[in-house]
Design an enzyme around this catalytic site. Structure first.
Site, PDB file in Angstrom:
ATOM      1  N   LYS A  72       0.901  -1.158  -0.003  1.00 32.97           N
ATOM      2  CA  LYS A  72       0.085  -0.104   0.077  1.00 32.97           C
ATOM      3  C   LYS A  72       0.775   1.349  -0.086  1.00 32.97           C
ATOM      4  CE  LYS A  72      -3.969   1.750   2.284  1.00 32.97           C
ATOM      5  NZ  LYS A  72      -3.644   3.523   2.311  1.00 32.97           N
TER       6      LYS A  72
ATOM      7  N   TYR B 188      -2.362   0.603  -9.800  1.00 32.65           N
ATOM      8  CA  TYR B 188      -2.853  -0.578  -9.040  1.00 32.65           C
ATOM      9  C   TYR B 188      -4.352  -0.639  -9.200  1.00 32.65           C
ATOM     10  CZ  TYR B 188      -3.633   3.164  -5.680  1.00 32.65           C
ATOM     11  OH  TYR B 188      -3.995   4.309  -5.219  1.00 32.65           O
TER      12      TYR B 188
ATOM     13  N   LYS C 114      -2.744  -2.844   7.531  1.00 29.42           N
ATOM     14  CA  LYS C 114      -1.828  -1.701   7.818  1.00 29.42           C
ATOM     15  C   LYS C 114      -0.509  -2.261   8.793  1.00 29.42           C
ATOM     16  CE  LYS C 114      -3.054   2.083   6.911  1.00 29.42           C
ATOM     17  NZ  LYS C 114      -4.019   3.106   7.415  1.00 29.42           N
TER      18      LYS C 114
ATOM     19  N   CYS D  89     -18.499  21.365  32.795  1.00 35.41           N
ATOM     20  CA  CYS D  89     -17.981  21.962  31.422  1.00 35.41           C
ATOM     21  C   CYS D  89     -16.690  23.120  31.481  1.00 35.41           C
ATOM     22  CB  CYS D  89     -19.038  22.152  30.555  1.00 35.41           C
ATOM     23  SG  CYS D  89     -18.571  23.019  29.026  1.00 35.41           S
TER      24      CYS D  89
ATOM     25  N   CYS E 167     -23.817  26.349  25.607  1.00 38.16           N
ATOM     26  CA  CYS E 167     -22.311  26.050  25.604  1.00 38.16           C
ATOM     27  C   CYS E 167     -21.627  26.525  24.407  1.00 38.16           C
ATOM     28  CB  CYS E 167     -22.097  24.564  25.668  1.00 38.16           C
ATOM     29  SG  CYS E 167     -20.269  24.303  25.866  1.00 38.16           S
TER      30      CYS E 167
HETATM   31  S1  IVH Z   1      -6.691   0.008  -4.326  1.00 38.62           S
HETATM   32  C1  IVH Z   1     -11.483   0.684  -4.547  1.00 38.62           C
HETATM   33  N1  IVH Z   1      -4.056  -0.559  -4.017  1.00 38.62           N
HETATM   34  O1  IVH Z   1      -5.101   3.607  -0.487  1.00 38.62           O
HETATM   35  C2  IVH Z   1     -10.175   0.978  -3.849  1.00 38.62           C
HETATM   36  N2  IVH Z   1      -5.067   1.498  -3.153  1.00 38.62           N
HETATM   37  O2  IVH Z   1      -6.912   3.613   2.032  1.00 38.62           O
HETATM   38  C3  IVH Z   1      -9.055   0.848  -4.693  1.00 38.62           C
HETATM   39  N3  IVH Z   1      -3.537   3.004  -1.859  1.00 38.62           N
HETATM   40  O3  IVH Z   1      -7.511   5.446  -1.834  1.00 38.62           O
HETATM   41  C4  IVH Z   1      -7.830   1.157  -4.144  1.00 38.62           C
HETATM   42  N4  IVH Z   1      -1.784   1.668  -2.378  1.00 38.62           N
HETATM   43  O4  IVH Z   1      -5.020   5.963  -2.525  1.00 38.62           O
HETATM   44  C5  IVH Z   1      -5.264   0.319  -3.768  1.00 38.62           C
HETATM   45  N5  IVH Z   1      -1.944  -0.985  -4.046  1.00 38.62           N
HETATM   46  C6  IVH Z   1      -2.997  -0.100  -3.574  1.00 38.62           C
HETATM   47  C7  IVH Z   1      -2.937   1.188  -3.059  1.00 38.62           C
HETATM   48  C8  IVH Z   1      -3.886   1.780  -2.631  1.00 38.62           C
HETATM   49  C9  IVH Z   1      -2.328   2.900  -1.915  1.00 38.62           C
HETATM   50  C10 IVH Z   1      -4.475   3.960  -1.384  1.00 38.62           C
HETATM   51  C11 IVH Z   1      -5.367   4.682  -2.577  1.00 38.62           C
HETATM   52  C12 IVH Z   1      -6.734   4.535  -1.800  1.00 38.62           C
HETATM   53  C13 IVH Z   1      -6.183   4.243  -0.248  1.00 38.62           C
HETATM   54  C14 IVH Z   1      -7.410   3.579   0.503  1.00 38.62           C
END
Ligand code: IVH
Length: 711
Positions: free
Chosen positions: A133, A241, A329, A434, A458
């Site tokens: 990712k 991707y 993650k 508060c 408030c």
């Molecule tokens: S697939 C329908 N693949 O992560 C969703 N996203 O948290 C298609 N991202 O908005 C996304 N690397 O900007 C996909 N290998 C990867 C990715 C990736 C980074 C980002 C992307 C997305 C975000 C989601």
């Protein structure tokens, strides 16, 4: 008089040299202020349009008087003209985000939920792809006839910014494709390598420019330059991707499709693998994590995707994430620092939130000086069920605390080291009133959070409600950000949302005028009034979300809006549900995703006299747009109420329901006079009988599939 804020509207061709000099000085100050407000506070002091117009005026004056160009001329500010004036692009296919997995169990659960949705037994083969990712910003590139014609940022997922000129400067992004479908939208991530990031920051510092906190910010900042030549000078890269609209399929699997993008000339990530089980996915995750530090670019996890595209299609989407993919993650980054104090912030719904004030510390490349402490039990060392956490250690001012941050989320205090606790450190005394309005702050049974009971009296709640009201997913008024709301609220110009819409009547002319306020002028005031007017016409879902009712988030607001359609129907339905029993209540809690807690909160907000009066005053100012389901033209079930019963053999109940909803149908669990269609599989019992009695059309599963075939 100083020249500050004295920009003029005088015709440039008639300016004297002295006037020009004074105005260039004023423009330099004003634009520099605007830049720093934009960059450091994320709350622009002038609208994007005004920023652009000032910048153009500055350049025009410089053109006429080249010798007067200042050493600090705004025309030469690198990294200044960001985000002003990009056109908007509506994505043909929404750019969604991903659900997260944090543990091996979550990955297992992902596999289970995919199988459950598809009705696949646990032994049946199911392939996933696994890939890094990338921690950058996503971009959608549209090619027609093989030529790059448009590039858009993700924006809010539905509408992004047109950054075509900038995308054209990135070497990794091909401008021409050979052998591509007629229409092809390629999606991927723009990022910056560690080496390029370090070199860029060095250059920026040498020039006295702004340095970036991390490669992702640098990539985002570079991509959002109005001047494409600046983008060109920044070493950006791109990994493909995913894809949006395509006129012909790229393959039958995710793997094939990505290979195809690779053969068309895109960079695709070399660490992508096919995996046959959660165990293999987790193994590949560990492998990628082990290589993380040596990759030379930031990644923040591993993305798993169902490989078979026909299964992806069947799985479809939840409101903001696909069911066929998940992001696993990496664990958050950690650091230890001293807790210097605990402040209490009062939120929109009255929640008293403890915020840790920390001795600044770098966590994963970002300097952190505040972090959330969640709630009073968390400080005491207890979880929401009263069980001990951290071995029951409480947190006191002066303690050494462990801070962690994961991605973009607010940093959190995770742990405490009491071995060197300062002598005399006292347990934290959580306020019972508060701190903002002095009203009692109470904890309802079962609520982890103590809340201010002051409601609209408030000031903290009122101002947070207003900030929420103008936020991006709600009314999103250009030029009216958190900072302006605080100032206007502080001066008594606005106390509730309705007041925003009467601002022009009250401060557009007369003795006290917006244009005469510090930091405002004729143009910015006019622009703000126009931006406000522009939002009188508002979709029902945004209005509902903007009201900031507890538990009623963005996705829920969409569902509720779609269910009732109009404001009048919604208000009537919610009012009639006030007693929390009867058909209107049943109708309300029958909405997908609605529970009794959310329904109770909604009903409660509408029934509360002062709050309701404030909502009614707002409605008087607005033209609320009817909520309609997405394009369901040609759908034979749009607007119809469908009930599924009995055993379905070709799909699971969840899939059938999601599919029907995508086609504009309302899916209900019980048969009534309102039902339009019953889909009955084998074993259908009382529902089929009732439908027959009521004369409701009934289909079997094949009949249903035939009805919706090709849609
Ligand atoms: S697939 C329908 N693949 O992560 C969703 N996203 O948290 C298609 N991202 O908005 C996304 N690397 O900007 C996909 N290998 C990867 C990715 C990736 C980074 C980002 C992307 C997305 C975000 C989601």
């Amino acid at each position: 008089m100083t020249s500050e804020n004295k920009t003029t509207d005088l015709d440039i061709s008639t300016l004297t040299e002295e006037q020009a000099k004074a105005e260039l000085a004023a423009l330099a100050v004003k634009l520099a202020d605007a830049d720093s407000a934009y960059h450091t506070e994320d709350a622009p002091v002038i609208s994007d349009a005004e920023y652009d117009s000032l910048k153009r005026r500055n350049a025009a004056i410089e053109e006429r008087f080249p010798t007067l160009k200042r050493a600090d001329s705004p025309s030469d500010q690198v990294g200044a003209a960001v985000a002003a004036g990009f056109g908007k692009i509506t994505h043909s296919v929404a750019m969604l985000s991903l659900a997260n997995a944090f543990s091996d169990e979550d990955v297992q659960e992902f596999d289970t939920s995919v199988r459950k949705y598809l009705g696949l037994p646990s032994q049946a083969p199911l392939t996933f792809t696994a890939e890094p990712k990338i921690d950058g910003l996503s971009l959608s590139l549209r090619y027609e006839g093989g030529t790059l014609i448009q590039a858009a940022t993700r924006g809010d997922g539905a509408v992004g910014e047109n950054v075509t000129a900038n995308a054209l400067t990135i070497a990794d992004i091909p401008q021409q494709l050979d052998g591509a479908p007629e229409v092809l939208e390629v999606r991927g991530e723009v990022y910056m390598s560690h080496a390029d990031f370090a070199a860029l920051n060095l250059r920026q510092e040498e020039r006295g420019g702004k340095s970036f906190a991390n490669p992702r910010n640098a990539a985002a900042g570079s991509m959002r330059q109005l001047d494409a030549e600046i983008t060109r000078s920044r070493p950006l890269r791109f990994f493909a991707y995913a894809w949006g609209s395509v006129s012909a399929p790229l393959g039958q699997t995710q793997w094939e499709a990505i290979e195809k993008l690779g053969s068309l000339g895109f960079s695709i990530n070399p660490l992508t693998r096919r995996c046959q089980s959660p165990a293999e996915m987790i193994e590949h995750y560990a492998d990628i994590e082990a290589q993380r530090a040596a990759l030379g670019y930031d990644i923040d996890g591993v993305v798993y995707k169902v490989d078979d595209l026909s299964l992806q299609e069947r799985l479809g989407f939840r409101s903001t994430t696909p069911r066929w993919a998940i992001a696993h993650k990496f664990p958050a980054e950690l650091a230890w620092t001293t807790l210097e104090g605990i402040d209490i912030q009062v939120g929109r719904t009255g929640a008293l939130s403890p915020v840790a004030r920390l001795a600044p510390v770098t966590v994963g490349g970002v300097v952190v000086s505040n972090a959330t402490l969640h709630n009073e039990d968390y400080i005491k060392g207890l979880d929401s069920k009263g069980q001990e956490i951290r071995g029951g250690k409480d947190i006191r001012v002066g303690d050494l605390v462990q801070v962690y941050r994961a991605g973009d989320v607010i940093p959190k205090v995770a742990d405490v080291d009491i071995s060197n606790r300062p002598a005399g450190a006292e347990p934290f005394d959580f306020p019972q009133v508060c701190p903002e309005c002095g009203s009692d702050a109470v904890r309802e049974p079962g609520d982890a959070v103590r809340r201010c009971t002051g409601g609209l009296i408030c000031p903290a709640q009122a101002v947070e409600k207003l900030k929420h009201f103008v936020s991006r997913a709600a009314f999103d008024i250009d030029g009216l950000g958190a900072k302006q709301v605080e100032q206007f609220y502080g001066d008594g110009w606005i106390a509730e949302p309705a007041d925003i819409f009467t601002l022009q009547d009250r401060f557009g002319s007369g003795v006290q005028q917006l244009k005469n306020r510090e930091g405002w002028g004729d143009k910015s005031a006019t622009a703000l009034f126009a931006a406000i007017d522009d939002k009188r016409k508002i979709p029902l879902s945004r209005l509902l979300f903007g009201l900031g009712i507890r538990h009623v988030g963005e996705a829920a607001s969409n569902m509720i809006a779609l269910h009732y359609g109009t404001w009048d129907a919604l208000a009537k339905g919610v009012d009639e549900a006030r007693d929390r029993t009867g058909p209107a209540w049943d109708d309300l809690i029958g909405i997908d995703g609605m529970g009794t807690v959310m329904a109770g909160s909604l009903v409660g907000a509408f029934a509360q006299e002062a709050e309701r009066a404030s909502i009614d005053r707002l409605i008087e100012q607005l033209d609320v747009q009817e909520a309609k389901r997405a394009d369901t033209t040609g759908s034979p079930v749009a607007g119809k109420t469908v009930v599924f019963t009995g055993t379905l053999e070709k799909m699971t109940r969840a899939e059938a329901k999601a599919r029907a909803e995508r086609l504009g149908a309302k899916v209900s669990g019980s048969v009534s006079a309102k039902t339009d269609l019953l889909v009955a599989g084998p074993g259908a019992g009382s529902k089929a009988k009732k439908a027959a009695e009521l004369g409701i059309e009934t289909l079997d599963e094949d009949g249903w599939l035939e009805l919706i075939a090709g849609l």
